[in-house]
Design an enzyme around this catalytic site. Sequence first.
Site, mmCIF file in Angstrom:
data_model
loop_
_atom_site.group_PDB
_atom_site.id
_atom_site.type_symbol
_atom_site.label_atom_id
_atom_site.label_comp_id
_atom_site.label_asym_id
_atom_site.label_seq_id
_atom_site.Cartn_x
_atom_site.Cartn_y
_atom_site.Cartn_z
ATOM 1 N N SER B 24 45.814 6.591 66.500
ATOM 2 C CA SER B 24 47.039 6.911 67.233
ATOM 3 C C SER B 24 46.736 7.687 68.509
ATOM 4 C CB SER B 24 47.961 7.747 66.351
ATOM 5 O OG SER B 24 49.117 8.122 67.069
ATOM 6 N N SER B 49 51.873 8.726 68.599
ATOM 7 C CA SER B 49 52.889 9.445 67.827
ATOM 8 C C SER B 49 54.147 9.659 68.662
ATOM 9 C CB SER B 49 52.375 10.824 67.418
ATOM 10 O OG SER B 49 51.230 10.711 66.614
ATOM 11 N N ASN B 72 40.953 17.046 74.198
ATOM 12 C CA ASN B 72 42.185 16.695 74.903
ATOM 13 C C ASN B 72 43.337 17.553 74.427
ATOM 14 O OD1 ASN B 72 44.575 15.137 73.478
ATOM 15 N ND2 ASN B 72 42.694 14.495 72.408
ATOM 16 N N ALA B 73 44.251 17.761 75.357
ATOM 17 C CA ALA B 73 45.550 18.362 75.017
ATOM 18 C C ALA B 73 46.583 17.602 75.842
ATOM 19 C CB ALA B 73 45.563 19.845 75.338
ATOM 20 N N GLY B 75 49.324 16.624 74.641
ATOM 21 C CA GLY B 75 50.583 17.305 74.318
ATOM 22 C C GLY B 75 51.654 16.380 73.800
ATOM 23 N N ASN B 132 52.228 12.134 61.337
ATOM 24 C CA ASN B 132 51.273 13.027 61.986
ATOM 25 C C ASN B 132 51.712 14.474 61.776
ATOM 26 O OD1 ASN B 132 49.635 14.495 63.674
ATOM 27 N ND2 ASN B 132 50.237 13.438 65.553
ATOM 28 N N CYS B 135 48.932 17.492 64.567
ATOM 29 C CA CYS B 135 48.536 17.564 65.975
ATOM 30 C C CYS B 135 48.283 19.009 66.368
ATOM 31 C CB CYS B 135 49.590 16.977 66.897
ATOM 32 S SG CYS B 135 49.029 17.058 68.612
ATOM 33 N N GLY B 251 35.049 10.362 65.455
ATOM 34 C CA GLY B 251 33.686 10.219 65.938
ATOM 35 C C GLY B 251 33.023 8.899 65.614
ATOM 36 N N SER B 273 38.127 7.599 70.529
ATOM 37 C CA SER B 273 37.286 7.996 71.650
ATOM 38 C C SER B 273 36.228 6.977 72.020
ATOM 39 C CB SER B 273 36.597 9.329 71.326
ATOM 40 O OG SER B 273 37.553 10.321 71.040
HETATM 41 C C1 LIG Z 1 43.740 11.071 74.077
HETATM 42 C C2 LIG Z 1 44.037 11.230 72.642
HETATM 43 C C3 LIG Z 1 45.350 11.254 72.186
HETATM 44 C C4 LIG Z 1 45.649 11.379 70.845
HETATM 45 N N1 LIG Z 1 46.951 11.375 70.434
HETATM 46 C C5 LIG Z 1 47.230 11.380 69.101
HETATM 47 C C6 LIG Z 1 48.550 11.233 68.629
HETATM 48 O O1 LIG Z 1 49.495 11.081 69.402
HETATM 49 N N2 LIG Z 1 48.769 11.264 67.291
HETATM 50 C C7 LIG Z 1 47.757 11.399 66.389
HETATM 51 O O2 LIG Z 1 48.004 11.395 65.199
HETATM 52 N N3 LIG Z 1 46.478 11.535 66.805
HETATM 53 C C8 LIG Z 1 46.202 11.528 68.146
HETATM 54 N N4 LIG Z 1 44.890 11.635 68.551
HETATM 55 C C9 LIG Z 1 43.838 11.779 67.551
HETATM 56 C C10 LIG Z 1 43.197 10.439 67.225
HETATM 57 O O3 LIG Z 1 44.134 9.574 66.632
HETATM 58 C C11 LIG Z 1 41.997 10.634 66.278
HETATM 59 O O4 LIG Z 1 42.459 11.205 65.080
HETATM 60 C C12 LIG Z 1 40.940 11.529 66.879
HETATM 61 O O5 LIG Z 1 40.803 11.279 68.254
HETATM 62 C C13 LIG Z 1 39.580 11.347 66.202
HETATM 63 O O6 LIG Z 1 39.081 10.069 66.357
HETATM 64 P P1 LIG Z 1 38.014 9.645 67.494
HETATM 65 O O7 LIG Z 1 36.874 10.593 67.407
HETATM 66 O O8 LIG Z 1 37.676 8.231 67.160
HETATM 67 O O9 LIG Z 1 38.728 9.770 68.803
HETATM 68 C C14 LIG Z 1 44.594 11.510 69.907
HETATM 69 C C15 LIG Z 1 43.267 11.491 70.357
HETATM 70 C C16 LIG Z 1 42.971 11.351 71.693
HETATM 71 C C17 LIG Z 1 41.530 11.345 72.123
#
Ligand SMILES: Cc1cc2nc3c(=O)[nH]c(=O)nc-3n(C[C@H](O)[C@H](O)[C@H](O)COP(=O)(O)O)c2cc1C
Lengths: 310, 310, 253, 253
Positions: B24, B49, B72-73, B75, B132, B135, B251, B273
């Site tokens: 997400s 989300s 990231n933030a 928001g 979610n 966050c 990751g 990511s």
């Molecule tokens: C830019 C960005 C925005 C994200 N926004 C959300 C979100 O809106 N809702 C959510 O549940 N997780 C959000 N996440 C978390 C990701 O869904 C994921 O749980 C987290 O990035 C770890 O996975 P990764 O290492 O593959 O990025 C966000 C992550 C990133 C990098």
Amino acid sequence: MPLEPTLACQLNNIHLRNPLVLASGAMGVSPTLLMRVARSGAGAVTAKSCGPQPREGHPNPVMAEWAHGLINAIGLSNPGVDEEVAQLIEAQTQLTTIDVPLFASIFAGSAQEFGEVAAVISAAHPALIEVNISCPNVHDDFGLPFAADAKSAAEVVRSVKNAVGTIPVAVKLAPNVPDIGRIAQAVVAEGADVITAINTMPGMLIDADAQQAVLSNRSGGISGPALKPIALRCVAEIARSVDVPIIGTGGVITGRDAVEMLMAGASAVGVGSAFWYRGAEAFALILDEMKEFMIDHNIRDIGQLIGKAL
Amino acid sequence: MPLEPTLACQLNNIHLRNPLVLASGAMGVSPTLLMRVARSGAGAVTAKSCGPQPREGHPNPVMAEWAHGLINAIGLSNPGVDEEVAQLIEAQTQLTTIDVPLFASIFAGSAQEFGEVAAVISAAHPALIEVNISCPNVHDDFGLPFAADAKSAAEVVRSVKNAVGTIPVAVKLAPNVPDIGRIAQAVVAEGADVITAINTMPGMLIDADAQQAVLSNRSGGISGPALKPIALRCVAEIARSVDVPIIGTGGVITGRDAVEMLMAGASAVGVGSAFWYRGAEAFALILDEMKEFMIDHNIRDIGQLIGKAL
Amino acid sequence: MKHTGTFTACKVVTIEKLNAATSRIVFDRDVDAQPGQFLMAWLPSLGEKPFSLFTRSPLSIVVVDVGPFSHALQTLRIGDSVWIKGSLGNGFTPEGENVLMVGGGYGAAPLYSLAKACREQLMHVIVCLGAGTSSSVLLRDEFDRLDCQVAVATEDGSAGTKGLVTNVVEDVLRREHIDTIYACGPTGMLTALAKISHKHKINYQFSWEAHMRCGMGLCGSCEVSPDADPSLPAGWLACFDGPVFRKHWNAVY
Amino acid sequence: MKHTGTFTACKVVTIEKLNAATSRIVFDRDVDAQPGQFLMAWLPSLGEKPFSLFTRSPLSIVVVDVGPFSHALQTLRIGDSVWIKGSLGNGFTPEGENVLMVGGGYGAAPLYSLAKACREQLMHVIVCLGAGTSSSVLLRDEFDRLDCQVAVATEDGSAGTKGLVTNVVEDVLRREHIDTIYACGPTGMLTALAKISHKHKINYQFSWEAHMRCGMGLCGSCEVSPDADPSLPAGWLACFDGPVFRKHWNAVY
Ligand SMILES: Cc1cc2nc3c(=O)[nH]c(=O)nc-3n(C[C@H](O)[C@H](O)[C@H](O)COP(=O)(O)O)c2cc1C
Ligand SMILES: Cc1cc2nc3c(=O)[nH]c(=O)nc-3n(C[C@H](O)[C@H](O)[C@H](O)COP(=O)(O)OP(=O)(O)OC[C@H]3O[C@@H](n4cnc5c(N)ncnc54)[C@H](O)[C@@H]3O)c2cc1C
Ligand SMILES: Cc1cc2nc3c(=O)[nH]c(=O)nc-3n(C[C@H](O)[C@H](O)[C@H](O)COP(=O)(O)OP(=O)(O)OC[C@H]3O[C@@H](n4cnc5c(N)ncnc54)[C@H](O)[C@@H]3O)c2cc1C
Ligand SMILES: Cc1cc2nc3c(=O)[nH]c(=O)nc-3n(C[C@H](O)[C@H](O)[C@H](O)COP(=O)(O)O)c2cc1C
Ligand code: FES
Ligand code: FES
């Protein structure tokens, strides 16, 4: 020629020639090793955490490097507090000759036992007693770390404070809590003089070829570079929540890392994994880099950095 | 010639052509972007989300790379559930043509509001609704994430389950809790069908030259390589604690990372990511590497990997 | 020196018996290492133990069966994996023109690569190998083939001089001018050799053993006490500062 | 192409006014980048905004004062720091023998390095610069010095042809065979140029702008809709797939 910057600082009522503190459990497990690290430049040295009884720790593998940090599950190996206090007395005798304060570190299985261990260890007159309520690697033996919960953390501190008289008490907190500021408030309310943050972050390495977790304990504690932003954030939260000095610990490998930790609100900086990344001269290298940063940025006193980024 | 290994799998009652799920918030913030990621190889895609009201999110900087990951933030920028449901209906229409399931994701400020948002979003008939509760970047507006506490997490799930009828519900958990297994048990007891773990880990970058936190929100969520061992450990804990499928997230950048996540006990693997680290073809590259691993290790069905390292 | 603390799966390419209790295991990769560095070998579900590098290209080790782990290593088959973390620690460096190497038991293993490096630099190398009995003398032919001058001591006299290898060393020192003594073997042997080296004021490089857990300088379990050799600094860690300790009588550094 | 998402403090070395609202800012380092890539500039407490690379060695940007951030950049003094994340995105690649470059406003900036690269490959380069009025025409002398053929259009006719730069482009295309059209400028201009390129079936590479937040392909805020150019694929992200979009009429890849 710029003036040599001043690295000397105070942590609670303890004078430190510089803010770098050897983190508990990293190399300094004997009087000779504590002395060695002190000689190599540390402002203070923390002994390995000791508990009520001797513990062997976990079988090998107990540690591994991964691409972005280290992970360990040593399992709080220690000789038990009765043997440990003798060792700390010996360490203290040596460390006094070079004016490097000794911090003790203790753990236990209940608030009352924490008090008992603290009472025994007080006989070594450490400059500080660090209460490790956050080791992630002994889950099976001790249940959840006390740092998991504000109420049990506070009980431990109360028990320790009652046992140690005037020796200042630091509480070492874990990063895997929803609100570290609230836990800091709870322990400070019970008289904690210093907060050490953070202990390692629980993690696990899996080797896909072996189809197994790498550490014999399966999970372990993450330290080193990957831990730094987690630690910075915890330190900043704590600095905003309480008014006691913080030993900011986690992922400090360079002088710049140490500077960032101070800017996050730490008054002193714990260093452990850096020995692996920088070698035996880790403390000297970090100190040189801190001085260089201070000269470049025209900062005369290390105290000026504390909390700058809050 | 070895047989082509089978990547198809089931998540609850949902058929996936492969276990990779777009996480997400990462790239998939519009119907066109969700469709793009689906075409690039994802087994399922999770929407960004959405909450009860539109949110702009935080001012820039909202994201940065550091040596060992991203932070990231954003928001929780989102158009609010009323607009979002229209977008998801559009996305659903397109995704159906290529048979890629759509997962919705929601957040809110109270258990009741979670139920309301879930009810509205159900109109898009997502294959799964991800709740979610974790966050880390909207602390000021919403207080502590619900994932911080088993009781409030359970209340949210109850409210959502009541609102969505037969649509399966996933709960997305946070890594910064003392005992993620206990929270998983609490939400599964209320009927959670799937657990997604983990969300980003709270962290902070400080730029020593700027003497400031890098993100405008100061703290943010760590994702990418540094998060992997934290995620593996959380997934393993959850797998040992409950009996529902897990979308292991955090990751995963390579096929080997995805394999490790399955071995830790995940039934599907979230990917976010990786776009930054591997480019637009991230999903295809990861899938190829997974196949290669399976061929090398003589594994015919991806299901054989699940929980291997527990 | 290069260090890595990350485990990598290495496949066994050949496994060859050197004697009843000893095998040489060759792996499918090279490592960047100096003679005398070591590695930690992990067999999943079994444990993880330290071994000296025998050769670095290809990576190989020499293993003596003394317990469950070293036994398991010897029962591996070609294609099986061992997970290796390393190289680790600090090894030997070739120094001088006329050098003496003393290997007790499997202590001969790390000396082999060193002898090779010394011979490539046209140094004169005398090797003293000590063992309990003739069948336990390790790598004698290998040192011969490097054109080293090899002397053997066995406790039961079944090969070479009867008695301890330290006696042979004393003999050599009476006859020859030695620039550096290298040694690897049991702590007792090294302590005796340190005394001898001190008496003659000869530079030495000895590889010390200690119980290793992390192998990375952080757990503190491999401290070697100056009791074993008064030249060792206090707080010396075998995995981090060693395993090789160097003593220079006229050290300017 | 090289990407980095980590901020680095860069010191201002020179800052030079190009016209009343526009400055060129030169920094104390080089970056590894192609013409048309961009960076995110962060001024602590003020914000972070995208800018095209003007030159990569030394790193420099051209900034037009349109609001608080671009204004603050222009008031920096020598020695001040700007924190730069980048280079980011995908830039232009030189293609063909006879090429046309169209710059609207500060859109001229990324074309400059491209024109230089094309001229080094001995390509023939025609540059059309569009602006509101003569004093806003950017970098005319710089393109002249590269021996490009430069045409100017201003809306008020105070320099060059009166009217839109797209009219000048149509003129050029009537006179010359063009292999590739490059362009950077306001979306409206690019949309018009895309129509023209489609009509003539000329390959093109246009740099699109969109509201950027992460600059790293993850937040999804910089999607450019195919409404702007039907050749753009759905879900196209300016920071990640672009800013430069390439259209090849006979693409075999
Ligand atoms: C830019 C960005 C925005 C994200 N926004 C959300 C979100 O809106 N809702 C959510 O549940 N997780 C959000 N996440 C978390 C990701 O869904 C994921 O749980 C987290 O990035 C770890 O996975 P990764 O290492 O593959 O990025 C966000 C992550 C990133 C990098
Ligand atoms: C730097 C170093 C280099 C070594 N190089 C070699 C080599 O090249 N070839 C070789 O055969 N052996 C070598 N060893 C010894 C080897 O590690 C032990 O033989 C092995 O650990 C025995 O394990 P086991 O399970 O077979 O026996 P166990 O029954 O577990 O132990 C038998 C003996 O081995 C030693 N030992 C056990 N565990 C350890 C440990 N974690 N660290 C250190 N010593 C231990 C102890 O002396 C013990 O009494 C080396 C040890 C060190 C420290
Ligand atoms: C890929 C790209 C390359 C660019 N290259 C240059 C350049 O070389 N020189 C130059 O002067 N400007 C360039 N810009 C535009 C520059 O980003 C804006 O001028 C700047 O953000 C304005 O900020 P402000 O605070 O001064 O004005 P504001 O008052 O904030 O905004 C003025 C206008 O700038 C644009 N803008 C504002 N914020 C953003 C944002 N986050 N992303 C995109 N556009 C924004 C909008 O059109 C807005 O209406 C580029 C933009 C992009 C997307
Ligand atoms: C090998 C090792 C052993 C440790 N043992 C302890 C311990 O006994 N008590 C304790 O409070 N922390 C212990 N820690 C945690 C460190 O004190 C420190 O909090 C953590 O490693 C983060 O700092 P670093 O990144 O500088 O290593 C240990 C860490 C390591 C690496
Ligand atoms: S084995 Fe851990 S310090 Fe040497
Ligand atoms: S600005 Fe975030 S995806 Fe382009």
